[in-house]
Structures are given as structure tokens and as C-alpha cells.
Design a protein around this motif. Sequence first.
Motif, short mmCIF file in Angstrom:
data_model
loop_
_atom_site.label_atom_id
_atom_site.label_comp_id
_atom_site.label_asym_id
_atom_site.label_seq_id
_atom_site.Cartn_x
_atom_site.Cartn_y
_atom_site.Cartn_z
N VAL A 111 -8.01 -2.96 -11.41
CA VAL A 111 -8.94 -3.70 -10.54
C VAL A 111 -8.92 -3.11 -9.13
N LEU A 112 -7.72 -2.78 -8.64
CA LEU A 112 -7.61 -2.17 -7.32
C LEU A 112 -8.36 -0.85 -7.24
N ARG A 113 -8.16 0.01 -8.25
CA ARG A 113 -8.82 1.33 -8.27
C ARG A 113 -10.33 1.20 -8.15
N GLU A 114 -10.89 0.25 -8.88
CA GLU A 114 -12.34 0.05 -8.87
C GLU A 114 -12.86 -0.34 -7.49
N ASP A 115 -12.02 -1.05 -6.73
CA ASP A 115 -12.50 -1.66 -5.49
C ASP A 115 -12.03 -0.96 -4.22
N LEU A 116 -11.13 0.02 -4.34
CA LEU A 116 -10.60 0.68 -3.14
C LEU A 116 -11.66 1.54 -2.45
N HIS A 117 -11.69 1.45 -1.15
CA HIS A 117 -12.57 2.28 -0.33
C HIS A 117 -12.02 3.71 -0.33
N LYS A 118 -12.89 4.68 -0.17
CA LYS A 118 -12.50 6.09 -0.17
C LYS A 118 -11.44 6.37 0.90
N GLU A 119 -11.55 5.69 2.02
CA GLU A 119 -10.58 5.90 3.11
C GLU A 119 -9.15 5.54 2.67
N VAL A 120 -9.02 4.56 1.80
CA VAL A 120 -7.70 4.20 1.26
C VAL A 120 -7.34 5.13 0.12
N ALA A 121 -8.26 5.37 -0.80
CA ALA A 121 -8.00 6.21 -1.97
C ALA A 121 -7.52 7.61 -1.57
N ASP A 122 -8.06 8.14 -0.48
CA ASP A 122 -7.67 9.47 -0.01
C ASP A 122 -6.23 9.52 0.48
N ARG A 123 -5.64 8.37 0.80
CA ARG A 123 -4.27 8.33 1.32
C ARG A 123 -3.23 8.03 0.23
N ILE A 124 -3.69 7.76 -0.97
CA ILE A 124 -2.76 7.45 -2.06
C ILE A 124 -2.10 8.74 -2.54
N VAL A 125 -0.77 8.77 -2.50
CA VAL A 125 -0.03 9.94 -2.97
C VAL A 125 0.53 9.71 -4.37
N ALA A 126 0.63 8.44 -4.80
CA ALA A 126 1.11 8.14 -6.15
C ALA A 126 0.75 6.70 -6.51
N GLU A 127 0.60 6.50 -7.82
CA GLU A 127 0.41 5.17 -8.38
C GLU A 127 1.48 4.97 -9.44
N ILE A 128 2.10 3.81 -9.42
CA ILE A 128 3.13 3.49 -10.41
C ILE A 128 2.68 2.23 -11.14
N PRO A 129 2.32 2.37 -12.43
CA PRO A 129 1.80 1.23 -13.18
C PRO A 129 2.91 0.33 -13.73
N LYS A 130 3.63 -0.32 -12.83
CA LYS A 130 4.71 -1.25 -13.21
C LYS A 130 4.67 -2.44 -12.27
#
Length: 151
Positions: A111-130
Motif C-alpha cells: 500500500v505504501l509503495r502505491e502511494d509514495l511520492h517520487k520525492e520519497v521513493a527516490d530516497r529509499i535505499v532498502a525495503e524490508i518486508p517484515k
Amino acid sequence: MARLKHDTWVVVTDSEKALFLTNLTDHEDPNLDVIEKEEQDNPSDRDQSANRPGRMQDTGVQQRSAMDDTDWHELAKERFAKDLSQILYDKAHKGAFDKLILVAAPQVLGVLREDLHKEVADRIVAEIPKNLANHPVDKIGDLVKRELDTA
């Protein structure tokens, strides 16, 4: 491989609360400090529903079918993830963080991925699905480091 560098933000969330953490040290010996905490009061669906499920007339004689009621609890979970994406956008826009690691249950992460603005998505260095939201803060750093090392 992503690393938990100094000043990297780590957002640990489930569908009802979020911890905003920053790493005060480095990847080898992470020390996460709580910046902020967001929580949502989300009672069970039964406690939020006002009425019994509705009934509707079927085409047969004296036949009625139950209609599903809205699942308010699930809607609130989804709304929390969307609100969190807006909070992250506001903080990114103000320059509060440069690097972000998202730690969330897979469904919340989706749900977060679908709604994140590009400005935030560009700063993500990792996602941990836990879901680590109920772990003590002093353990979260080690768990995140372990997950990044095995990714």
C-alpha cells in the motif's frame, strides 16, 4: 547491498503505528534513536460497526440473503498507510532525511509503495518486508542490519 549509514532514517510500521528512527552510528554497530511515533486507534471491526449486516430479498419465495458490511478495521489500516506516505512526503520535502529504509509487513509495504511520492521513493535505499513494529527499539537496529546483510 544497502547499508545502514549514519543519519539514515528507518521507518518501522505495521498498519496501526509507525516508528521514525534515525541511525546515530554506522552499519557495523547500528544505534537507532526514535525521532517520532505515529499511532492510530483502530478498534476491531465489530466495535466499529454500528449495525447488523443488512438483508436483501432474493428472487425466490421467502428467501433473503445477508449483505456484507464494510470492514472499517481494514479501511482504517489502509488509510493509515496512505497517511504515512503523506507524512513521509512532507518530511522529505522539508529535507528531514536523505536516505530511508522502510520496514513493514508485506501488505502494508504494498500500500505504501502505491502511494509514495517520487520525492520519497527516490530516497529509499532498502525495503524490508517484515513486521518489526512490536520489537524493542534497541533490537530493531540489529534486525535491520541482519536483513540488509542477507539481502
